[in-house]
Design a protein around this motif. Structure first.
Motif: not given
Length: 623
Positions: A26-35, A403-416
């Protein structure tokens, strides 16, 4: 001593397998769409488009903050950890597409930064304080190392090494003097050294650490130049301690400045101290870590109290309603804690690691995988937040993006990457640091830890080893087979062959008070089950939550509910609510308090905000 790597560990934990799948599916495909700016009503990213602009493949203009490249790099790193567990053709294809784009954006000499390439190529390396060039390079390197380990493909690794080699030719003794305004390159260079065994990367990390805070401050020199222009105007008011450059790193003794910068710097210091046997640097890490966790950390594992500068302030300054406690800062605390464990083996470091993970870090992502918290307060009153501009940083609901979105992808990398923090090997010793259902087979040595609720079965097969099972803070371990205990670890003498060991790990419910100097929590209590902090939400309790009164001797019952995982029960107890009778049209009064008996329901702090906009409170007034 080293961790068993992500690629070697298979999760089979009921809760964490679900969390891993949530990020992967869910998260990674969603983030790709966001990016790619394809999610309606979300903050614009423009990240992928910026790489196209830098590569000359788009006539558009650069958009966003200077460090936006890292959103893509962290996304690739998170995907990489997923690919180590199970190959996913679609995610791998997207990564390869992104890597080709990154390659096209790299300049002939190896330089890679879409902001400077697109907007200010003549300003390269001119603003180390704010420009984030070295920070972006660090996340590129970390992504490259992870993707290489996951797939064996070395295109991104070659790109990152080409950039790292340019940085090495540029900075160092008898070269250009410098160090990053936002640490991260140091951590990354150490990882690059470990995968390449090229010592120049370790030496370069050491240079950046050793140069920091020595002699004339680099950032002051930059700001004094006639043509200097601030990227972030507020930086004009920050002093050297904001950038952890107020003193040489071996002379620093407390956490200071921007919380994420600090955590990344201190993590690299611990890594470098361990790899080079630098006792003075290790001693500085010990002092900084002790100050962080005993003076400047929220009970939820959050760090960085102030909005202005996203920073540490002073000892015991831990306000609840205005807490900043950035998600990335708690991820940084996890990184620092794990490296401190490698440095000294103290089980307390992993208590803090789990305290950050189970509370602030997990709070950062909604159960739907599409919404995120950047800021993590311990008290929320929606009406107050809506009308008080000093609380504008606090969100009452998770957001689609930032607009400063450092946290969501950082969450993805720590949780995986969690599987890579569960086990560690040190010669003939095995450490089980976090009791998550999982297994690994390394060099003919097989470990399988199966969890069913609070019951665990540990199967060991292979050569003799001494096995250390960490006892988590605020839990009891019960076993007929495992009795030896020392310094926070239960010890098994595995004599070889195949053996099975059973134990129960039972979280305790306890009531906590804060240090008397924490004025924001004076006269208040909070509840913790194991290392999970609990909070009250309005949806379960009559508002205002400020009227709730919790007895210091409260006894709690546990109850599973359908919207939470099995190991996340809600807690219920009988408490009180201060009556509002006789308070009509009265703001202050000498009348005695009238209390009404009331059931108080608490949920895990990490799960607040998943049921609509609500009041929320961690610290409840003591009765």
């Amino acid at each position: 001593m080293e961790f068993v790597q992500v690629a070697d560990v298979k999760l089979n934990d009921p809760t964490w397998s679900r969390q891993f799948a949530l990020v992967r599916d869910i998260v990674l495909p969603y983030m790709w769409e966001i990016l790619n700016d394809r999610i309606e009503h979300a903050e614009k990213s423009h990240c992928i488009e910026n790489f196209k602009v830098a590569a000359g493949k788009s006539a558009d203009k650069y958009y966003g903050v200077v460090f936006l490249d890292t959103d893509l790099y962290k996304w690739i790193e998170a995907v990489s950890y997923c690919l180590t567990v199970e190959r996913n053709a679609e995610l791998e294809m997207l990564c390869d597409y992104a890597i080709d784009l990154i390659k096209d954006a790299q300049e002939p000499d190896g330089y890679l930064n879409t902001y400077y390439t697109s907007i200010a190529p003549e300003k390269r390396w001119s603003n180390l304080m704010e420009g984030h060039e070295l920070y972006c390079a660090g996340h590129l390197i970390e992504a490259a190392v992870a993707y290489f380990k996951a797939t064996g493909k070395d295109t991104l690794l070659k790109i990152s090494r080409k950039f790292a080699d340019l940085i090495d030719r540029t900075f160092g003794k008898d070269k250009r003097r410098g160090y990053p305004g936002h640490p991260e390159i140091e951590l990354a260079l150490i990882r690059l050294y470990e995968v390449s065994q090229d010592k120049k990367y370790l030496n370069l990390a050491g240079y950046f650490l050793n140069e920091r805070g020595v002699g004339e401050n680099i950032f002051v020199e930059e700001c004094n130049k006639e043509d200097h222009a601030y990227i972030f105007p507020e930086m004009a008011h920050f002093k050297a301690d904001y950038f952890q450059s107020q003193a040489p790193v071996r002379e620093q003794c407390c956490a200071s400045g921007h919380a994420v910068r600090g955590m990344y710097l201190y993590s690299a210091m611990a890594d470098y101290a361990r790899l080079t046997d630098d006792q003075d640097l290790a001693a500085a890490c010990e002092k900084i870590y002790e100050n962080t966790i005993t003076r400047q950390m929220y009970v939820t594992g959050g760090v960085g109290a102030a909005k202005l500068g996203e920073r540490f302030t002073s000892d015991f300054d831990l306000p609840a309603d205005s807490a900043y406690a950035e998600t990335c800062a708690s991820i940084g605390l996890m990184l620092f804690s794990s490296r401190m464990w490698l440095l000294n083996g103290k089980k307390t470091n992993y208590d803090i690691w789990e305290q950050a993970l189970y509370n602030t870090v997990l709070s950062g992502i909604g159960r739907d995988g599409h919404h995120f918290f950047y800021v993590n307060p311990l008290e929320v009153v929606p009406q107050t937040i809506a009308h008080n501009p000093t609380l504008s940083h606090v969100k009452t609901q998770r957001q689609k993006w930032f607009s400063v979105a450092c946290c969501p992808p950082n969450l993805a990398r720590i949780l995986t990457s969690i599987p890579g923090y569960i086990y560690a090997l040190d010669g003939d010793c095995l450490y089980i640091l976090s009791h998550l259902g999982s297994s690994f087979n390394k060099g003919g040595f097989y470990v399988n830890l199966v969890r069913k609720s609070d019951e665990y079965t540990l199967t060991i097969e292979g050569e003799p080893k001494k096995i250390f099972l960490r006892l988590p803070e605020n839990s009891n371990m019960v076993s007929d087979q495992i009795k030896d205990y020392k310094d926070g670890y239960f010890i098994i003498q595995h004599t070889g062959g195949k053996q099975e060991y059973s134990y129960s790990l039972i979280p305790k419910v306890r009531i906590l008070r804060a240090h008397p100097s924490v004025s924001a929590a004076a006269g208040k209590l909070c509840v913790q089950r194991g290392e999970t902090v609990y909070c009250a939400e309005q949806v379960d309790n009559a508002k205002p939550l400020s009227a709730l009164r919790l007895p210091a001797d409260a006894v709690f019952s546990e109850e599973n509910v359908d919207w939470l995982d099995e190991n996340m029960p809600i807690l219920k107890t009988v408490g009180y609510s201060e009556s509002e009778k006789n308070w009509d049209q009265t703001l202050y009064s000498s009348q005695s308090c009238v209390y009404e008996s009331r059931v108080i329901t608490l949920i895990p702090y990490s799960q607040w905000g998943n049921r609509g906009e609500n009041e929320m409170r961690v610290w409840l007034t003591e009765k």
